[in-house]
Design an enzyme around this catalytic site. Structure first.
Site, PDB file in Angstrom:
ATOM      1  N   LYS A  45     -26.209  22.813 -23.304  1.00  0.00           N
ATOM      2  CA  LYS A  45     -26.874  21.519 -23.470  1.00  0.00           C
ATOM      3  C   LYS A  45     -28.183  21.641 -24.248  1.00  0.00           C
ATOM      4  CE  LYS A  45     -24.287  18.919 -20.140  1.00  0.00           C
ATOM      5  NZ  LYS A  45     -24.151  18.290 -18.817  1.00  0.00           N
ATOM      6  N   ARG A  71     -19.769  24.318 -14.290  1.00  0.00           N
ATOM      7  CA  ARG A  71     -18.924  23.768 -15.371  1.00  0.00           C
ATOM      8  C   ARG A  71     -19.407  24.349 -16.703  1.00  0.00           C
ATOM      9  NH1 ARG A  71     -18.937  19.736 -19.127  1.00  0.00           N
ATOM     10  NH2 ARG A  71     -16.986  18.610 -19.407  1.00  0.00           N
TER      11      ARG A  71
HETATM   12  N1  HH2 Z   1     -21.327  17.273 -18.701  1.00  0.00           N
HETATM   13  C1  HH2 Z   1     -20.536  16.796 -19.686  1.00  0.00           C
HETATM   14  C2  HH2 Z   1     -19.290  16.239 -19.384  1.00  0.00           C
HETATM   15  N2  HH2 Z   1     -18.832  16.198 -18.122  1.00  0.00           N
HETATM   16  N3  HH2 Z   1     -19.106  16.720 -15.822  1.00  0.00           N
HETATM   17  C3  HH2 Z   1     -19.861  17.231 -14.826  1.00  0.00           C
HETATM   18  N4  HH2 Z   1     -19.403  17.253 -13.564  1.00  0.00           N
HETATM   19  N5  HH2 Z   1     -21.118  17.735 -15.064  1.00  0.00           N
HETATM   20  C4  HH2 Z   1     -21.652  17.759 -16.309  1.00  0.00           C
HETATM   21  O1  HH2 Z   1     -22.817  18.204 -16.469  1.00  0.00           O
HETATM   22  C5  HH2 Z   1     -20.871  17.248 -17.406  1.00  0.00           C
HETATM   23  C6  HH2 Z   1     -19.583  16.720 -17.112  1.00  0.00           C
HETATM   24  C7  HH2 Z   1     -20.980  16.891 -21.105  1.00  0.00           C
HETATM   25  O2  HH2 Z   1     -20.581  18.115 -21.694  1.00  0.00           O
HETATM   26  P1  HH2 Z   1     -19.307  18.374 -22.652  1.00  0.00           P
HETATM   27  O3  HH2 Z   1     -18.025  17.995 -21.979  1.00  0.00           O
HETATM   28  O4  HH2 Z   1     -19.366  19.768 -23.123  1.00  0.00           O
HETATM   29  O5  HH2 Z   1     -19.550  17.479 -23.915  1.00  0.00           O
HETATM   30  P2  HH2 Z   1     -18.988  16.069 -24.369  1.00  0.00           P
HETATM   31  O6  HH2 Z   1     -19.324  15.082 -23.295  1.00  0.00           O
HETATM   32  O7  HH2 Z   1     -19.715  15.800 -25.667  1.00  0.00           O
HETATM   33  O8  HH2 Z   1     -17.508  16.200 -24.532  1.00  0.00           O
END
Ligand code: HH2
Length: 259
Positions: free
Chosen positions: A204, A239
């Site tokens: 992040k 995660r």
């Molecule tokens: N962060 C993201 C998405 N889902 N779920 C949980 N439980 N906790 C988190 O911190 C979280 C999450 C965002 O990250 P990412 O999936 O890598 O990116 P994007 O939303 O751009 O697909």
């Protein structure tokens, strides 16, 4: 928990796994690296992301969930939408990971209850499109805690057994660098709610900012540091995009903590 983003626009792996074959292979790789859960998502929640229609989101995730679940792997569906969650549960997912904690689709709670699924309830300020526009809290930790307690009570009121609910303070979801740091420093106050705590710091932007402007793919050291310290403060689900190195770091760190 290994991340499988079936999206064209995720912040750190945009488009890499939009093809279902590539996503399934990636999920299998993460499982081989030691992920206990694969978190499949078809809509980016990065700051400013535009929403995706439910049909499109379901079309992205269902073929991937189906094949990973058929392999006997434990799958969570990263969605805030009722239709997408229902289709993913039908395809074999057993956990709903909702960044909106049932605020966008309150009926999701009833679906989770009815299917005997688990859920992750995350704190987010507002919605992804606007959440990073100058977020403000008087005391971020007590406000996140109160919100998660309220969301937990809502889920339980809708029939989800408390034992099936995990909580997540939502690192980066409507938070400044300082808000994220304060949540990590005082994570024990979130753990004190009494439910397992999920933490998502992987790659992040605050990690990049703290380490001299590192791009997404160079944030593994910060990801490891924050996950190890979160574990020490009581988090139990991590995660991440990079399962093997984080798992190694957590295993070694866990061995140094008194049992
Ligand atoms: N962060 C993201 C998405 N889902 N779920 C949980 N439980 N906790 C988190 O911190 C979280 C999450 C965002 O990250 P990412 O999936 O890598 O990116 P994007 O939303 O751009 O697909």
């Amino acid at each position: 928990m290994g991340i499988v983003n079936v999206t064209p626009d995720s912040f750190s792996d945009a488009g890499l796994y939009l093809d279902p074959d590539a996503a399934v292979e990636h999920g299998r790789d993460l499982s081989a690296e030691g992920a206990a859960i694969l978190d499949v998502g078809g809509e980016s929640t990065r700051p400013g992301a535009e929403p995706v229609a439910a049909e499109e989101e379901a079309a992205r995730v269902v073929p991937v969930v189906e094949r990973l679940a058929a392999d006997g792997l434990r799958v969570s569906i990263d969605t805030s939408k009722l239709e997408v969650a229902r289709a993913a549960l039908d395809a074999g997912a057993t956990i709903v990971n909702d960044v909106a904690a049932f605020r966008f689709a309150p009926e999701l709670a009833g679906l989770v209850a009815e299917r005997g699924a688990g859920c992750v309830l995350i704190h987010m300020l507002g919605e992804p499109r606007t959440m990073q526009r100058d977020p403000h809290y008087d005391d971020v930790v007590s406000e996140v805690r109160a919100h998660l307690e309220e969301r937990l009570a809502f889920a339980v009121g809708e029939g989800v057994p408390e034992e099936r609910v995990w909580l997540d303070p939502g690192i980066g979801f409507g938070k400044s660098v300082e808000h994220n740091l304060e949540l990590l420093r005082r994570l024990d106050e979130i753990v004190a709610i009494g439910r397992p705590v999920v933490i998502g710091t992987s790659r992040k932007s605050f990690l990049g900012k703290l380490a001299g402007g590192r791009p997404e793919t160079a944030r593994l050291p910060g990801t490891i540091a924050t996950n190890v310290l979160a574990m020490e403060r009581g988090a139990t689900v991590f995660r991440v995009h990079d399962v093997a190195p984080v798992r190694d770091a957590l295993t070694v760190a866990a061995a140094t903590v008194a049992p």
